[in-house]
Every structure is written in C-alpha cells, then in structure tokens.
Motif scaffolding. Structure first.
Motif, PDB file in Angstrom:
ATOM      1  N   ARG A  11       0.840  -1.201   0.000  1.00 41.40           N
ATOM      2  CA  ARG A  11       0.000   0.000   0.000  1.00 41.40           C
ATOM      3  C   ARG A  11       0.876   1.252   0.000  1.00 41.40           C
ATOM      4  NH1 ARG A  11      -5.290   1.725   3.379  1.00 41.40           N
ATOM      5  NH2 ARG A  11      -5.085   3.943   3.027  1.00 41.40           N
ATOM      6  N   GLU A  12       1.926   1.247   0.799  1.00 44.05           N
ATOM      7  CA  GLU A  12       2.813   2.407   0.874  1.00 44.05           C
ATOM      8  C   GLU A  12       3.484   2.669  -0.476  1.00 44.05           C
ATOM      9  OE1 GLU A  12       2.786  -0.120   3.129  1.00 44.05           O
ATOM     10  OE2 GLU A  12       1.826   0.984   4.765  1.00 44.05           O
ATOM     11  N   THR A  14       2.316   1.763  -3.502  1.00 42.56           N
ATOM     12  CA  THR A  14       1.336   2.241  -4.486  1.00 42.56           C
ATOM     13  C   THR A  14       0.978   3.700  -4.201  1.00 42.56           C
ATOM     14  OG1 THR A  14      -0.564   1.350  -3.253  1.00 42.56           O
ATOM     15  CG2 THR A  14       0.367  -0.030  -4.994  1.00 42.56           C
ATOM     16  N   ASP A  15       0.802   4.045  -2.923  1.00 39.22           N
ATOM     17  CA  ASP A  15       0.494   5.438  -2.587  1.00 39.22           C
ATOM     18  C   ASP A  15       1.623   6.370  -3.010  1.00 39.22           C
ATOM     19  OD1 ASP A  15      -1.987   4.836  -1.554  1.00 39.22           O
ATOM     20  OD2 ASP A  15      -1.352   4.888   0.541  1.00 39.22           O
ATOM     21  N   SER A  19       1.201   9.313  -5.706  1.00 42.92           N
ATOM     22  CA  SER A  19       1.421  10.679  -5.221  1.00 42.92           C
ATOM     23  C   SER A  19       2.483  11.421  -6.017  1.00 42.92           C
ATOM     24  CB  SER A  19       1.830  10.653  -3.742  1.00 42.92           C
ATOM     25  OG  SER A  19       0.769  10.167  -2.953  1.00 42.92           O
ATOM     26  N   TYR A  43      -4.184  13.299  -6.105  1.00 43.78           N
ATOM     27  CA  TYR A  43      -4.393  12.098  -5.304  1.00 43.78           C
ATOM     28  C   TYR A  43      -4.269  12.422  -3.831  1.00 43.78           C
ATOM     29  CZ  TYR A  43      -3.752   7.365  -3.476  1.00 43.78           C
ATOM     30  OH  TYR A  43      -3.878   6.198  -2.771  1.00 43.78           O
ATOM     31  N   ASP A  44      -5.259  11.998  -3.059  1.00 49.43           N
ATOM     32  CA  ASP A  44      -5.247  12.141  -1.608  1.00 49.43           C
ATOM     33  C   ASP A  44      -4.919  10.764  -1.034  1.00 49.43           C
ATOM     34  OD1 ASP A  44      -5.860  12.202   1.110  1.00 49.43           O
ATOM     35  OD2 ASP A  44      -7.621  13.479   0.842  1.00 49.43           O
ATOM     36  N   ALA A  45      -3.683  10.563  -0.602  1.00 47.57           N
ATOM     37  CA  ALA A  45      -3.242   9.261  -0.110  1.00 47.57           C
ATOM     38  C   ALA A  45      -3.915   8.883   1.207  1.00 47.57           C
ATOM     39  CB  ALA A  45      -1.717   9.247   0.057  1.00 47.57           C
ATOM     40  N   ASP A  46      -4.275   9.867   2.033  1.00 39.78           N
ATOM     41  CA  ASP A  46      -4.949   9.555   3.298  1.00 39.78           C
ATOM     42  C   ASP A  46      -6.342   8.972   3.050  1.00 39.78           C
ATOM     43  OD1 ASP A  46      -2.778  10.466   4.802  1.00 39.78           O
ATOM     44  OD2 ASP A  46      -3.570  12.514   4.883  1.00 39.78           O
ATOM     45  N   ARG A  48      -7.288   7.973  -0.006  1.00 43.06           N
ATOM     46  CA  ARG A  48      -7.145   7.098  -1.180  1.00 43.06           C
ATOM     47  C   ARG A  48      -8.228   7.425  -2.214  1.00 43.06           C
ATOM     48  NH1 ARG A  48      -4.925   1.255  -0.704  1.00 43.06           N
ATOM     49  NH2 ARG A  48      -3.233   2.090  -1.942  1.00 43.06           N
TER      50      ARG A  48
END
Length: 150
Positions: A11-12, A14-15, A19, A43-46, A48
C-alpha cells in the motif's frame, strides 16, 4: 536473456507512486465499446481518492462515456532503469456538482494539475468542465525487476 521478477507492491509503495505522478490513462466502457483517455489527477493518499477535472465538448465521445457515474479503471505507471511499476485502480467516477463543492474539494482540485492534455479548437463557452472524484474499490500495484543480465 535474464528472467523478470514480478512482485506485488505494498500500500505504501502504491500510494508513493500515485502521489509522485499526476497523469494516467482513464478507461471507460459502454457495453462492448471501450474508451481510454490520458488524464491529469490529484491524489489524496490519506483518503485514497482521486480528483479530476475533465473537459468535454457537447457531442464528444468522452461526454457520452462519462454520463452517470461510470465504473472506470485508471492506470498509472513508470519505468526507471530496470524497474517497471504500475498501479491499476478500479472504482466509480462520481461527478461533483458545483453547488456541492466544499473547501476540502477546492484544496484537492488545487493539487490536480491543469490537465496537460487540454487542447481545444472549440470556443470555451462550448466546453463542459466537470469535477469528478474517483473512490477506488481496488488499488493494485506490480513491480517488475529485470534481471541485470538483460
């Protein structure tokens, strides 16, 4: 010729990829008719979530495919040396009505770069500029490492 090693991204990872990029390919479909377009996004990673400003003309194929809240796929990828990474996002693309825009939306769309693919021969008054949010149902990433012998 060496073999490739493919691994799933975390996940980290891909984020981080989503980003650091601001463009991808958005794919839509209607029955058996596919349609893919290059787009810019924020993109808002928090949360998603992806924020897009899409522009179409009155009789464009894009407008036809964007009617309602279509199910879409967004592909973002990069190649660096012998490493190739890609992320595929699937979800529903929801239009945001102008009267529903919040300060949070304004902040997110501020992060979405001006679409790099906007080149219009039509008069500005004939263009439909619509804000969208993509709330992913799935986000998957792959990394391929090429063998150093290649």
């Amino acid at each position: 010729m060496g073999l490739e090693q493919e691994t799933e991204m975390t996940r980290e990872e891909t984020d981080a990829l989503l980003s650091r990029h601001e463009t991808g390919v958005l794919s839509l479909a209607s029955d058996d008719d596919p349609y893919a377009i290059p787009i810019s996004y924020g993109y808002d990673a928090d949360e998603r979530q992806f924020y897009m400003r899409l522009v179409s003309t009155p009789d464009s194929k894009k407008r036809e495919f964007l009617s309602g809240s279509p199910t879409v796929r967004l592909v973002v990828y990069e190649e660096a040396g012998r490493t190739y990474r890609s992320v595929v996002v699937s979800g529903v693309l929801d239009p945001i009505a102008r009267d529903e825009i919040t300060p949070e939306h304004v902040e997110q769309y501020g992060d979405a770069k001006r679409p790099l693919f906007e080149i219009w021969g039509d008069a500005r008054k004939d263009l439909d500029i619509q804000l969208y949010v993509l709330r992913p149902e799935t986000i998957s990433g792959r990394r391929i490492e090429l063998d150093r012998d290649q």
